[in-house]
Each structure stands twice: as structure tokens, then as C-alpha cells.
Design a protein around this motif. Structure first.
Motif, PDB file in Angstrom:
ATOM      1  N   ASP A  79      -3.394 -36.348  13.353  1.00  0.00           N
ATOM      2  CA  ASP A  79      -4.325 -35.385  13.056  1.00  0.00           C
ATOM      3  C   ASP A  79      -3.663 -34.044  13.524  1.00  0.00           C
ATOM      4  OD1 ASP A  79      -7.172 -34.504  12.369  1.00  0.00           O
ATOM      5  OD2 ASP A  79      -6.983 -33.594  14.606  1.00  0.00           O
ATOM      6  N   PHE A  80      -3.173 -34.070  14.678  1.00  0.00           N
ATOM      7  CA  PHE A  80      -2.623 -32.782  15.241  1.00  0.00           C
ATOM      8  C   PHE A  80      -1.695 -32.254  14.460  1.00  0.00           C
ATOM      9  CE2 PHE A  80       0.357 -30.572  18.359  1.00  0.00           C
ATOM     10  CZ  PHE A  80      -0.427 -29.756  19.134  1.00  0.00           C
ATOM     11  N   VAL A  81      -0.623 -33.340  13.865  1.00  0.00           N
ATOM     12  CA  VAL A  81       0.256 -32.737  13.059  1.00  0.00           C
ATOM     13  C   VAL A  81      -0.184 -32.360  11.688  1.00  0.00           C
ATOM     14  CG1 VAL A  81       2.448 -33.476  11.591  1.00  0.00           C
ATOM     15  CG2 VAL A  81       2.352 -34.281  14.031  1.00  0.00           C
ATOM     16  N   LYS A  82      -1.083 -32.906  11.212  1.00  0.00           N
ATOM     17  CA  LYS A  82      -1.804 -32.777  10.007  1.00  0.00           C
ATOM     18  C   LYS A  82      -2.499 -31.090  10.113  1.00  0.00           C
ATOM     19  CE  LYS A  82      -5.511 -34.161   6.838  1.00  0.00           C
ATOM     20  NZ  LYS A  82      -6.387 -35.175   6.442  1.00  0.00           N
ATOM     21  N   SER A  83      -2.840 -30.875  11.118  1.00  0.00           N
ATOM     22  CA  SER A  83      -3.585 -29.784  11.494  1.00  0.00           C
ATOM     23  C   SER A  83      -2.725 -28.305  11.515  1.00  0.00           C
ATOM     24  CB  SER A  83      -4.303 -29.391  12.785  1.00  0.00           C
ATOM     25  OG  SER A  83      -3.461 -29.212  13.955  1.00  0.00           O
ATOM     26  N   GLY A  84      -1.114 -28.635  11.562  1.00  0.00           N
ATOM     27  CA  GLY A  84      -0.326 -27.437  11.613  1.00  0.00           C
ATOM     28  C   GLY A  84       0.390 -27.100  12.852  1.00  0.00           C
ATOM     29  N   HIS A  85      -0.297 -27.856  14.118  1.00  0.00           N
ATOM     30  CA  HIS A  85       0.345 -27.411  15.253  1.00  0.00           C
ATOM     31  C   HIS A  85       1.486 -28.345  15.836  1.00  0.00           C
ATOM     32  CE1 HIS A  85      -2.576 -24.165  16.228  1.00  0.00           C
ATOM     33  NE2 HIS A  85      -3.805 -25.112  15.727  1.00  0.00           N
ATOM     34  N   GLY A  86       1.892 -29.035  15.060  1.00  0.00           N
ATOM     35  CA  GLY A  86       3.019 -30.022  15.480  1.00  0.00           C
ATOM     36  C   GLY A  86       3.948 -30.301  14.375  1.00  0.00           C
ATOM     37  N   GLU A  87       5.023 -30.814  14.631  1.00  0.00           N
ATOM     38  CA  GLU A  87       5.761 -31.496  13.750  1.00  0.00           C
ATOM     39  C   GLU A  87       6.678 -32.656  14.314  1.00  0.00           C
ATOM     40  OE1 GLU A  87       9.385 -28.227  13.376  1.00  0.00           O
ATOM     41  OE2 GLU A  87       7.764 -28.008  11.932  1.00  0.00           O
ATOM     42  N   THR A  95       7.850 -40.551  17.868  1.00  0.00           N
ATOM     43  CA  THR A  95       7.778 -40.598  19.398  1.00  0.00           C
ATOM     44  C   THR A  95       7.933 -39.308  20.024  1.00  0.00           C
ATOM     45  OG1 THR A  95      10.066 -41.060  19.680  1.00  0.00           O
ATOM     46  CG2 THR A  95       8.599 -43.152  19.525  1.00  0.00           C
ATOM     47  N   ARG A  96       8.410 -38.271  19.144  1.00  0.00           N
ATOM     48  CA  ARG A  96       8.473 -36.806  19.790  1.00  0.00           C
ATOM     49  C   ARG A  96       7.836 -35.994  18.962  1.00  0.00           C
ATOM     50  NH1 ARG A  96      11.991 -36.271  23.719  1.00  0.00           N
ATOM     51  NH2 ARG A  96      12.813 -33.867  23.061  1.00  0.00           N
ATOM     52  N   CYS A  97       7.217 -35.024  19.335  1.00  0.00           N
ATOM     53  CA  CYS A  97       6.083 -34.043  18.431  1.00  0.00           C
ATOM     54  C   CYS A  97       6.849 -32.533  19.033  1.00  0.00           C
ATOM     55  CB  CYS A  97       4.923 -34.336  18.533  1.00  0.00           C
ATOM     56  SG  CYS A  97       3.999 -33.103  17.149  1.00  0.00           S
ATOM     57  N   ARG A  98       7.442 -31.856  18.108  1.00  0.00           N
ATOM     58  CA  ARG A  98       7.261 -30.481  18.427  1.00  0.00           C
ATOM     59  C   ARG A  98       5.985 -29.708  18.350  1.00  0.00           C
ATOM     60  NH1 ARG A  98      11.005 -29.115  15.110  1.00  0.00           N
ATOM     61  NH2 ARG A  98      12.827 -29.796  16.129  1.00  0.00           N
ATOM     62  N   ILE A  99       5.640 -28.967  19.491  1.00  0.00           N
ATOM     63  CA  ILE A  99       4.304 -28.245  19.624  1.00  0.00           C
ATOM     64  C   ILE A  99       4.857 -26.753  19.091  1.00  0.00           C
ATOM     65  CG2 ILE A  99       2.561 -27.333  21.074  1.00  0.00           C
ATOM     66  CD1 ILE A  99       2.802 -30.532  21.068  1.00  0.00           C
ATOM     67  N   LEU A 100       3.729 -26.666  18.110  1.00  0.00           N
ATOM     68  CA  LEU A 100       3.986 -25.224  17.582  1.00  0.00           C
ATOM     69  C   LEU A 100       2.539 -24.605  17.925  1.00  0.00           C
ATOM     70  CD1 LEU A 100       4.458 -26.293  13.874  1.00  0.00           C
ATOM     71  CD2 LEU A 100       6.102 -25.609  15.471  1.00  0.00           C
ATOM     72  N   TRP A 101       2.961 -23.601  19.022  1.00  0.00           N
ATOM     73  CA  TRP A 101       1.932 -22.915  19.815  1.00  0.00           C
ATOM     74  C   TRP A 101       1.051 -22.164  18.792  1.00  0.00           C
ATOM     75  CZ3 TRP A 101       5.632 -21.067  24.194  1.00  0.00           C
ATOM     76  CH2 TRP A 101       6.011 -22.115  25.011  1.00  0.00           C
ATOM     77  N   ARG A 102       1.773 -21.731  17.766  1.00  0.00           N
ATOM     78  CA  ARG A 102       0.949 -20.880  16.628  1.00  0.00           C
ATOM     79  C   ARG A 102       1.470 -21.534  15.565  1.00  0.00           C
ATOM     80  NH1 ARG A 102       1.735 -14.554  17.516  1.00  0.00           N
ATOM     81  NH2 ARG A 102       1.747 -14.498  19.858  1.00  0.00           N
ATOM     82  N   ARG A 103       0.541 -21.997  14.638  1.00  0.00           N
ATOM     83  CA  ARG A 103       0.662 -22.382  13.211  1.00  0.00           C
ATOM     84  C   ARG A 103       1.709 -21.356  12.377  1.00  0.00           C
ATOM     85  NH1 ARG A 103      -4.964 -23.686  12.486  1.00  0.00           N
ATOM     86  NH2 ARG A 103      -4.910 -21.925  11.206  1.00  0.00           N
ATOM     87  N   PRO A 104       2.635 -21.817  11.601  1.00  0.00           N
ATOM     88  CA  PRO A 104       3.458 -20.840  10.985  1.00  0.00           C
ATOM     89  C   PRO A 104       2.709 -19.771  10.223  1.00  0.00           C
ATOM     90  CG  PRO A 104       4.077 -23.172  10.577  1.00  0.00           C
ATOM     91  CD  PRO A 104       2.840 -23.259  11.126  1.00  0.00           C
ATOM     92  N   GLU A 105       1.665 -19.979   9.454  1.00  0.00           N
ATOM     93  CA  GLU A 105       0.945 -19.086   8.887  1.00  0.00           C
ATOM     94  C   GLU A 105       0.456 -18.154   9.622  1.00  0.00           C
ATOM     95  OE1 GLU A 105      -1.585 -22.833   8.921  1.00  0.00           O
ATOM     96  OE2 GLU A 105       0.373 -22.586   8.376  1.00  0.00           O
ATOM     97  N   GLN A 106      -0.099 -18.491  10.677  1.00  0.00           N
ATOM     98  CA  GLN A 106      -0.760 -17.611  11.858  1.00  0.00           C
ATOM     99  C   GLN A 106       0.216 -16.724  12.382  1.00  0.00           C
ATOM    100  OE1 GLN A 106      -2.310 -19.635  15.259  1.00  0.00           O
ATOM    101  NE2 GLN A 106      -2.880 -17.746  16.201  1.00  0.00           N
ATOM    102  N   LEU A 107       1.531 -17.094  12.633  1.00  0.00           N
ATOM    103  CA  LEU A 107       2.805 -16.383  13.124  1.00  0.00           C
ATOM    104  C   LEU A 107       3.025 -15.421  11.829  1.00  0.00           C
ATOM    105  CD1 LEU A 107       4.600 -15.935  15.350  1.00  0.00           C
ATOM    106  CD2 LEU A 107       6.223 -17.889  14.315  1.00  0.00           C
ATOM    107  N   ALA A 108       3.346 -15.764  10.655  1.00  0.00           N
ATOM    108  CA  ALA A 108       3.505 -14.869   9.543  1.00  0.00           C
ATOM    109  C   ALA A 108       2.312 -13.684   9.570  1.00  0.00           C
ATOM    110  CB  ALA A 108       3.670 -15.750   8.334  1.00  0.00           C
ATOM    111  N   SER A 109       1.108 -14.101   9.701  1.00  0.00           N
ATOM    112  CA  SER A 109       0.332 -12.986   9.675  1.00  0.00           C
ATOM    113  C   SER A 109       0.334 -12.093  10.721  1.00  0.00           C
ATOM    114  CB  SER A 109      -1.191 -13.567   9.692  1.00  0.00           C
ATOM    115  OG  SER A 109      -2.211 -12.726   9.745  1.00  0.00           O
TER     116      SER A 109
END
Length: 134
Positions: A79-87, A95-109
Motif C-alpha cells: 500500500d505504501f509503494v502504491k501510494s507513491g511514497h516508496g519504491e 525486502t528493501r524500500c526506498r522512501i520518497l519523502w515527497r512523491r515525484p509529482e509533488q516534487l515536480a509541482s
């Protein structure tokens, strides 16, 4: 690994049903939303960029003797990855998830708004100029 004392856990973390994925869809959606917020806040506040599933202290609350099962951890993280906050760094084994402190579309905005505010639309900028403001 334990949760640092300087990180304040929300009240719902001490509610035993929080550590069991709920069967009712509307309740489960709210619960997964709380897990998303908690995982993101923990990693953002402590500036942790990668979540290693078997090392994350959030999955267990010894004070109420509750913890998520491996299957429940996977549910929360999917669910966390699906939300766009992780990959996933390792999509096959997850077993390892990169945390995206801001979603890519939020950062682009954010970058676009900065460019508009500073008159950089339709001009070329280097990464250094973006970072240093020159």
C-alpha cells in the motif's frame, strides 16, 4: 533496532487492533493510511532513506505485546509503494524500500512553482543553479 526516544509515536500506535490488518474495507483503508503516515513521518523525521523490512522497529510494539506478521508487513508496504511514497530497491524479493519523502509529482509541482516564482520558465538551468539559487 528500537525506536529512538526523540521520535514521538502517535496515540494509535498503542491501540492493539492497529497491529492486525482489519477485515472491513473502510476500516482497513483508514488503518493503512495511518501506517503510511507513520512510516513516512518516521523515515522523514529521522532522515532514513531506505526501509529494510526485517529491521524496521515500527512493526513491533513491545509495550502492548503486539506486532505485525510478515504478511501484514507486506500488505502495509504494498500500500505504501502504491501510494507513491516508496519504491522497491529489490522488486523480486521486496525486502528493501526506498522512501520518497515527497512523491515525484509533488516534487515536480514544487520545482515548477519555484521556476514560475523566480522567472525561470522557458529558460535552461543547471542543477547547481537550482540548488544554489544563482
Amino acid at each position: 533496532m528500537s525506536i529512538p526516544a526523540n521520535f514521538e509515536l502517535p496515540d494509535f500506535y498503542y491501540f492493539p487492533p492497529f497491529f492486525t490488518i482489519q477485515p472491513v474495507l473502510s476500516t482497513r483503508e483508514k488503518q493503512l493510511g495511518q501506517w503510511r503516515e507513520l512510516v513516512l513521518k518516521y523515515h522523514t523525521d529521522l532522515k532514513i532513506k531506505t526501509l529494510v523490512l526485517h529491521e524496521c522497529p515500527l512493526w513491533k510494539n513491545p509495550s502492548i505485546k503486539r506486532e505485525l506478521t510478515q504478511e501484514e508487513i507486506q500488505t502495509v508496504m504494498l500500500d505504501f509503494v502504491k501510494s507513491g511514497h516508496g519504491e522497491w530497491e529489490d522488486p523480486q524479493v521486496r525486502t528493501r524500500c526506498r522512501i520518497l519523502w515527497r512523491r515525484p509529482e509533488q516534487l515536480a509541482s514544487d520545482v515548477y512553482e519555484w521556476a514560475v516564482a523566480n522567472g525561470y520558465i522557458n529558460s535552461v538551468c543547471t542543477v547547481y543553479e537550482l540548488h544554489s539559487g544563482e
